[in-house]
Scaffold this motif. Structure first.
Motif, PDB file in Angstrom:
ATOM      1  N   ARG A 167      58.872  21.614   5.135  1.00 57.97           N
ATOM      2  CA  ARG A 167      59.615  23.933   6.288  1.00 57.97           C
ATOM      3  C   ARG A 167      60.429  24.632   5.619  1.00 57.97           C
ATOM      4  O   ARG A 167      59.803  24.069   3.875  1.00 57.97           O
ATOM      5  CB  ARG A 167      60.657  23.249   6.694  1.00 57.97           C
TER       6      ARG A 167
ATOM      7  N   THR B 182      60.276  18.270   5.947  1.00 58.80           N
ATOM      8  CA  THR B 182      60.370  18.110   7.198  1.00 58.80           C
ATOM      9  C   THR B 182      61.309  16.703   7.310  1.00 58.80           C
ATOM     10  O   THR B 182      60.914  15.775   7.005  1.00 58.80           O
ATOM     11  CB  THR B 182      58.965  18.599   8.270  1.00 58.80           C
ATOM     12  N   GLY B 183      62.257  17.019   7.741  1.00 58.64           N
ATOM     13  CA  GLY B 183      63.359  15.881   7.853  1.00 58.64           C
ATOM     14  C   GLY B 183      64.420  15.666   6.937  1.00 58.64           C
ATOM     15  O   GLY B 183      65.121  14.886   7.426  1.00 58.64           O
TER      16      GLY B 183
ATOM     17  N   GLN C   8      55.994  25.424   8.894  1.00 55.97           N
ATOM     18  CA  GLN C   8      55.957  24.153   8.872  1.00 55.97           C
ATOM     19  C   GLN C   8      54.099  24.009   8.254  1.00 55.97           C
ATOM     20  O   GLN C   8      53.538  24.859   8.859  1.00 55.97           O
ATOM     21  CB  GLN C   8      56.094  24.054  10.650  1.00 55.97           C
TER      22      GLN C   8
ATOM     23  N   CYS D 104      62.096   9.133  16.428  1.00 52.16           N
ATOM     24  CA  CYS D 104      60.582   9.393  16.270  1.00 52.16           C
ATOM     25  C   CYS D 104      59.257   8.681  17.779  1.00 52.16           C
ATOM     26  O   CYS D 104      59.095   7.727  17.102  1.00 52.16           O
ATOM     27  CB  CYS D 104      60.413   9.982  16.015  1.00 52.16           C
TER      28      CYS D 104
ATOM     29  N   MET E 109      65.497  10.420  13.348  1.00 49.74           N
ATOM     30  CA  MET E 109      65.273  11.382  12.571  1.00 49.74           C
ATOM     31  C   MET E 109      66.436  12.101  12.620  1.00 49.74           C
ATOM     32  O   MET E 109      67.019  11.890  12.651  1.00 49.74           O
ATOM     33  CB  MET E 109      64.248  12.549  13.949  1.00 49.74           C
TER      34      MET E 109
ATOM     35  N   ASN F 168      68.384  19.151  12.135  1.00 46.36           N
ATOM     36  CA  ASN F 168      68.199  20.397  10.914  1.00 46.36           C
ATOM     37  C   ASN F 168      68.976  21.755  11.865  1.00 46.36           C
ATOM     38  O   ASN F 168      68.663  22.308  12.672  1.00 46.36           O
ATOM     39  CB  ASN F 168      66.782  20.133  10.493  1.00 46.36           C
TER      40      ASN F 168
ATOM     41  N   SER G 205      66.595  21.432  16.285  1.00 46.23           N
ATOM     42  CA  SER G 205      65.786  20.682  15.991  1.00 46.23           C
ATOM     43  C   SER G 205      66.497  18.997  15.327  1.00 46.23           C
ATOM     44  O   SER G 205      67.017  19.390  14.265  1.00 46.23           O
ATOM     45  CB  SER G 205      64.533  21.094  15.552  1.00 46.23           C
TER      46      SER G 205
ATOM     47  N   ASP H  71      64.081  16.721  13.212  1.00 45.78           N
ATOM     48  CA  ASP H  71      62.552  16.903  12.339  1.00 45.78           C
ATOM     49  C   ASP H  71      62.278  15.200  11.680  1.00 45.78           C
ATOM     50  O   ASP H  71      63.769  14.608  11.554  1.00 45.78           O
ATOM     51  CB  ASP H  71      63.249  17.929  11.425  1.00 45.78           C
TER      52      ASP H  71
ATOM     53  N   GLY I  13      56.496  14.334  10.140  1.00 45.16           N
ATOM     54  CA  GLY I  13      57.100  15.836  10.368  1.00 45.16           C
ATOM     55  C   GLY I  13      56.785  16.263  11.596  1.00 45.16           C
ATOM     56  O   GLY I  13      57.320  17.588  12.318  1.00 45.16           O
TER      57      GLY I  13
ATOM     58  N   ARG J 148      59.044  17.892  15.702  1.00 48.43           N
ATOM     59  CA  ARG J 148      59.787  17.786  15.344  1.00 48.43           C
ATOM     60  C   ARG J 148      59.700  18.454  16.861  1.00 48.43           C
ATOM     61  O   ARG J 148      59.090  18.155  17.372  1.00 48.43           O
ATOM     62  CB  ARG J 148      60.111  19.637  14.690  1.00 48.43           C
TER      63      ARG J 148
ATOM     64  N   ASP K 149      56.828  20.065  17.485  1.00 46.52           N
ATOM     65  CA  ASP K 149      55.750  19.866  16.767  1.00 46.52           C
ATOM     66  C   ASP K 149      55.147  18.856  15.739  1.00 46.52           C
ATOM     67  O   ASP K 149      55.329  17.598  16.458  1.00 46.52           O
ATOM     68  CB  ASP K 149      56.212  20.549  15.076  1.00 46.52           C
TER      69      ASP K 149
END
Ligand code: FES
Length: 457
Positions: A236, A278-279, A310, A408, A415, A418, A423, A425, A430, A432, A441
């Motif tokens: 991200r 991401t995350g 992203q 996830c 996860m 963020n 969200s 993540d 990755g 989301r 995502d």
């Protein structure tokens, strides 16, 4: 937090798929890559339909900084070293050709999309090694046919060790362009691809039979074959638009991990940075960092918009464009564009069209998803694997008191919240989700479901 592109453009809605359909080619995803690919296939005499889970341009295309450039960071010295001069030249030529093709298309169709030609610059603030590395990159790019040069001075509001200048690059308004070009393509919106088999895409609205299936939906959501989840991770990054700053002539990208990118858009200046896997942004603060730094350079500026993007990152830094997997003859993929979605979208459209139409395309070799692994790719594979192992191991550990931390649904990693994007993540690949657990995502395909004690699974 919508981008300036979204705020300024309303693309006409399309109907969902009306039922079962047979077509020569089907493209999954109506972002820049999907629309361009369907357009060029049509030009080559291969009718294609595009299936879009949401709306045209509603994925990553709306969040780009919309630079059309073959300058993709310090890439050409590295590519030459890893793949050799011939393959590196194919990468350079494919991207330079993408630039020319955007210009040709925009002129031919008189697309009003704020297209402006301008130079692109890489800059370094590293007084010790910056100049040497920039000169090396400029020489490598030049040897591959790009009009590149090392420059000592810059218009940036802080001292630099130098820049690498690429002539005749461009910028534009991605959604204005997409709005116009998508008029020439058959798109079904609100039609999510749920399952893909040989010659068949199943959606909630009907089944599409096609000889050619093109995955252009940012991250390929099929785990096997292809194994893209093991060969890519996502990053991200954050963008801020400000007014009353200096209007720069060129587009700038810093070579260090903490440097910002800059790009003018009309009277605005877009500043980007704060990249992270991401995350991995539990503490937040990326927008604040951007705001403080831009304010330090331009004290009178005022923020008008902020948004985040992203990007899919491959192990060797080169996109995956070509056959989805050796065992799937009619499947094609375009993904892993890093931060260079606009040029890579055009490169994908042209290479995939040539491959499907049976035309020669020597630039395709460097982008092949089945290419050999470089030393860097092997190292990245290990690092990426460790992130996945850690993320998966965390799912077994208890959550903190009162903390709601979902796992996830893609492969079960724990996860992270963020705060920047509000969200959940996933650090593994990755995916989301919003705070209610709704999917934002890929590669996950389903929402998170709540379980006991307010945890998600
Ligand atoms: Fe793969 Fe979360 S995205 S486990």
């Amino acid at each position: 937090m919508e981008s300036i592109w979204t705020a300024e453009t309303k693309i006409q809605r399309r109907d969902p798929l009306p039922g079962d359909l047979e077509t020569p080619a089907v493209v999954i995803g109506a972002g820049m890559t999907g629309i361009l690919t369907a357009y060029y296939l049509k030009q080559a005499g291969i009718p294609a339909v595009v299936l879009e889970a949401d709306r045209i341009g509603s994925g990553q295309t709306k969040n780009t900084t919309a630079k059309i450039t073959s300058q993709h960071g310090m890439i050409y010295a590295r590519l030459t070293e890893s793949f050799g001069g011939r393959m590196a030249a194919h990468y350079a030529e494919a991207n330079e050709e993408a630039l020319r093709e955007y210009e040709r298309l925009i002129l031919e169709k008189k697309i009003s999309c704020d297209f402006v030609k301008c130079p692109a610059y890489l800059y370094s603030v590293d007084r010790q090694n910056g100049e040497t590395l920039l000169k090396r990159e400029a020489a490598a790019a030049k040897s591959l046919g790009i009009r590149a040069s090392f420059e000592k001075d810059s218009e940036l509001p802080f001292p630099v060790a130098g820049t690498v200048k690429f002539e005749d690059q461009a910028r534009f308004h991605p959604l204005k362009f997409l709005d116009r070009l998508s008029e020439e393509v058959t798109v079904y919106e609100k039609t999510k691809a749920l399952k893909v088999e040989e010659g068949l895409v199943e959606t909630g609205r009907g089944r599409v039979s096609a000889e050619y299936i093109i995955f252009a939906s940012h991250f390929p959501f099929i785990n096997v074959p292809g194994y893209y989840f093991a060969r890519m991770y996502q990053e991200r990054s954050y963008v801020m638009a400000v007014e009353d700053a200096a209007v720069l002539e060129g587009m700038y990208l810093g070579t260090g991990p903490l440097e910002l990118s800059f790009r003018p858009q009309g009277e605005l200046l877009l500043a980007g940075g704060g990249n992270h896997r991401t995350g991995k942004n539990k503490r937040g603060g990326q927008y604040e960092m951007l705001k403080n730094r831009v304010k330090a350079y331009y004290p009178d500026c005022r923020e008008t918009a902020r948004w985040s993007a992203q990007d899919c990152m491959t192990l060797d830094g080169v996109p995956y464009i070509g056959r989805f997997s050796a065992g799937k003859s009619g499947w094609y993929v375009a993904s892993g564009f890093g931060k260079w979605g606009m040029t890579s979208a055009m490169v994908s459209a042209r290479i995939l069209t040539a491959m499907i139409a049976g035309q020669a395309c020597e630039e395709a070799d460097i982008f092949s998803p089945q290419r050999r692994m470089t030393g860097r790719a092997v190292k990245e594979l290990f690092i990426h694997g460790m992130h996945t192992v850690k993320g998966f191991a965390k799912r077994l550990s208890p959550c903190g008191d009162g903390e709601i931390v979902p796992n996830c649904p893609h492969m079960g990693c724990r996860m992270e919240w963020n705060p920047e994007t509000a969200s959940y993540d996933c650090p593994c690949h990755g995916s989301r989700f919003d705070k209610e657990g709704h999917l934002i995502d890929d590669p996950a395909q389903t929402d998170c479901e709540k379980r006991k004690r307010n945890h998600y699974v």
